[in-house]
Write an enzyme that holds these catalytic residues in place. Structure first.
Site, short mmCIF file in Angstrom:
data_model
loop_
_atom_site.label_atom_id
_atom_site.label_comp_id
_atom_site.label_asym_id
_atom_site.label_seq_id
_atom_site.Cartn_x
_atom_site.Cartn_y
_atom_site.Cartn_z
N VAL A 64 91.27 27.45 -6.03
CA VAL A 64 91.02 27.60 -7.46
C VAL A 64 90.21 28.87 -7.75
O VAL A 64 90.11 29.28 -8.90
CB VAL A 64 90.28 26.38 -8.07
CG1 VAL A 64 91.20 25.19 -8.20
CG2 VAL A 64 89.03 26.03 -7.27
N ASN A 104 90.46 19.14 -11.02
CA ASN A 104 89.89 18.10 -10.15
C ASN A 104 89.20 18.67 -8.90
O ASN A 104 88.27 18.06 -8.37
CB ASN A 104 91.01 17.14 -9.72
CG ASN A 104 90.58 16.22 -8.61
OD1 ASN A 104 89.81 15.28 -8.80
ND2 ASN A 104 91.06 16.48 -7.39
N TYR A 141 75.42 20.70 -6.87
CA TYR A 141 76.51 19.85 -7.34
C TYR A 141 76.23 19.34 -8.76
O TYR A 141 77.08 19.44 -9.65
CB TYR A 141 76.68 18.68 -6.36
CG TYR A 141 77.83 17.76 -6.71
CD1 TYR A 141 79.16 18.16 -6.54
CD2 TYR A 141 77.59 16.47 -7.22
CE1 TYR A 141 80.21 17.29 -6.85
CE2 TYR A 141 78.63 15.62 -7.53
CZ TYR A 141 79.94 16.03 -7.34
OH TYR A 141 80.98 15.19 -7.67
N LYS A 192 78.34 20.16 -12.25
CA LYS A 192 78.99 19.13 -13.06
C LYS A 192 78.42 19.13 -14.49
O LYS A 192 79.14 18.84 -15.46
CB LYS A 192 78.83 17.76 -12.39
CG LYS A 192 79.61 17.67 -11.06
CD LYS A 192 81.10 17.90 -11.26
CE LYS A 192 81.91 17.78 -9.99
NZ LYS A 192 83.35 17.94 -10.19
N THR A 212 82.87 13.45 -23.08
CA THR A 212 82.68 13.10 -21.68
C THR A 212 82.81 11.59 -21.57
O THR A 212 82.12 10.84 -22.27
CB THR A 212 81.28 13.54 -21.19
OG1 THR A 212 81.26 14.97 -21.11
CG2 THR A 212 80.96 12.98 -19.82
N1 LIG Z 1 84.40 10.83 -4.66
C1 LIG Z 1 83.44 10.58 -5.54
O1 LIG Z 1 82.60 9.70 -5.33
C2 LIG Z 1 83.38 11.39 -6.80
C3 LIG Z 1 82.51 10.97 -7.85
C4 LIG Z 1 82.44 11.72 -9.01
C5 LIG Z 1 83.21 12.86 -9.15
N2 LIG Z 1 84.04 13.24 -8.14
C6 LIG Z 1 84.82 14.46 -8.33
O2 LIG Z 1 86.19 14.19 -8.09
C7 LIG Z 1 86.83 15.39 -7.67
C8 LIG Z 1 87.62 15.12 -6.40
O3 LIG Z 1 86.70 14.79 -5.38
P1 LIG Z 1 87.10 13.91 -4.11
O4 LIG Z 1 86.01 12.94 -3.91
O5 LIG Z 1 88.48 13.43 -4.22
O6 LIG Z 1 86.96 15.04 -2.96
P2 LIG Z 1 87.76 15.26 -1.60
O7 LIG Z 1 88.27 13.96 -1.06
O8 LIG Z 1 86.83 16.05 -0.76
O9 LIG Z 1 89.02 16.14 -2.03
C9 LIG Z 1 88.82 17.39 -2.57
C10 LIG Z 1 90.16 18.07 -2.77
O10 LIG Z 1 89.89 19.35 -3.36
C11 LIG Z 1 90.53 20.34 -2.59
N3 LIG Z 1 89.78 21.59 -2.68
C12 LIG Z 1 88.55 21.88 -2.20
N4 LIG Z 1 88.22 23.15 -2.46
C13 LIG Z 1 89.29 23.68 -3.12
C14 LIG Z 1 89.59 24.96 -3.64
N5 LIG Z 1 88.72 25.98 -3.56
N6 LIG Z 1 90.78 25.15 -4.23
C15 LIG Z 1 91.68 24.13 -4.34
N7 LIG Z 1 91.46 22.92 -3.86
C16 LIG Z 1 90.28 22.68 -3.26
C17 LIG Z 1 90.61 19.81 -1.19
O11 LIG Z 1 91.64 20.48 -0.49
P3 LIG Z 1 91.87 20.27 1.12
O12 LIG Z 1 92.43 18.89 1.22
O13 LIG Z 1 92.83 21.30 1.51
O14 LIG Z 1 90.51 20.40 1.74
C18 LIG Z 1 90.90 18.33 -1.48
O15 LIG Z 1 92.28 18.14 -1.69
C19 LIG Z 1 85.72 16.43 -7.47
O16 LIG Z 1 85.65 17.26 -8.60
C20 LIG Z 1 84.48 15.57 -7.36
O17 LIG Z 1 83.32 16.27 -7.72
C21 LIG Z 1 84.16 12.54 -6.99
#
Ligand SMILES: NC(=O)c1ccc[n+]([C@@H]2O[C@H](COP(=O)([O-])OP(=O)(O)OC[C@H]3O[C@@H](n4cnc5c(N)ncnc54)[C@H](OP(=O)(O)O)[C@@H]3O)[C@@H](O)[C@H]2O)c1
Length: 245
Positions: free
Chosen positions: A64, A90, A155, A159, A238
């Site tokens: 991104v 995302n 982080y 956000k 939000t």
């Molecule tokens: N999990 C939670 O508890 C939680 C809670 C609140 C908010 N969120 C938010 O939800 C979103 C998704 O998080 P997640 O928990 O699903 O994380 P995740 O399992 O670590 O997955 C992150 C994804 O983002 C991709 N990514 C990382 N850096 C990137 C870049 N520079 N360009 C394009 N893609 C990139 C990764 O690609 P690769 O697979 O190739 O590494 C992976 O597919 C995030 O914004 C996070 O802050 C998550």
């Protein structure tokens, strides 16, 4: 089939929440394109699952933070599909470190991915959306940007910035009939919170009315509603989904 005919781009879609978003949007009838950073295996597995379900899907290994690559991807999608109707920002990263252990590079990586990435990708899709006078951008924020909870400072900052980005952009593009939203989940079953210290998980569960973490599918179904035409009057908002913290 809430999203029948919608053409959706999800950043960071190969794993975690992004994967559930892609599968859920496809289930609701959308065409889905997703990007990922480096995990080819996860991307191939999701592409195969989407194809097996008969979904029209595309995958692109693209950061991104890559402005030129993002412009090119959006052009490619517009040529193939005619338009991108919905963007879900995302992609997000974190490091579970206290401030004393954070280096400037850590700060830059989190801010670049989580905030600048949303700016770059939104700018790329907005040209077409403004021309067509239609579109939705959904940013994936976090409870960590909304409440005073213990989480890494870079982080939380990123956000909270997404909330400001959402509100300013929503105001600016409303005249073009484009909606911009911020979905702020609490702690989920896996993903960025996966290496959380036990005491932080216990603290979250203690303060969460539902007493559990959320599932990716729960958040994805909410996202499907938020980006759908059924949700036509919500912009700049939000939406917190945290089980009641
Ligand atoms: N999990 C939670 O508890 C939680 C809670 C609140 C908010 N969120 C938010 O939800 C979103 C998704 O998080 P997640 O928990 O699903 O994380 P995740 O399992 O670590 O997955 C992150 C994804 O983002 C991709 N990514 C990382 N850096 C990137 C870049 N520079 N360009 C394009 N893609 C990139 C990764 O690609 P690769 O697979 O190739 O590494 C992976 O597919 C995030 O914004 C996070 O802050 C998550």
């Amino acid at each position: 089939m809430r999203l029948s005919g919608k053409r959706v781009l999800v950043t960071g879609g190969a794993r975690g929440l992004g994967r559930a978003l892609c599968l859920t949007f496809a289930k609701h009838g959308a065409k889905v394109a997703f990007t990922y950073a480096k995990n080819e295996e996860a991307a191939a597995s999701l592409s195969a699952e989407l194809a097996a379900k008969g979904a029209e899907a595309r995958a692109a290994r693209l950061s991104v933070t890559d402005g030129k690559g993002t412009e090119a991807l959006v052009k490619e999608l517009e040529a193939a599909w005619g338009a991108v109707d919905v963007l879900v920002n995302n992609a997000g990263v974190t490091q579970n470190l206290p401030i004393a252990l954070l280096e400037e590079d850590d700060w830059d990586k989190v801010m670049d991915t989580n905030v600048k990435g949303a700016f770059i990708t939104s700018k790329a899709v907005l040209r077409g959306m403004i021309r067509r006078k239609a579109g939705v951008i959904l940013n994936v924020g976090s409870l960590a940007g909304e409440r005073m909870i213990e989480a890494p400072v870079h982080y939380c900052t990123s956000k909270a910035a997404l909330r400001g980005f959402t509100e300013a952009l929503a105001k600016e593009v409303a005249r073009h009939q484009i909606r911009v939203l911020n979905l702020a989940p609490g702690l989920l079953e896996d993903g960025v919170g996966r290496n959380l210290p036990d005491y932080r998980l216990a603290d979250y569960l203690k303060h969460c009315a539902l007493g559990r973490v959320g599932t990716f599918d729960e958040i994805a179904e909410l996202a499907a509603f938020l980006i759908s035409d059924d949700n036509g009057y919500m912009s700049g908002a939000t939406v917190i989904a945290d089980g009641g913290v």
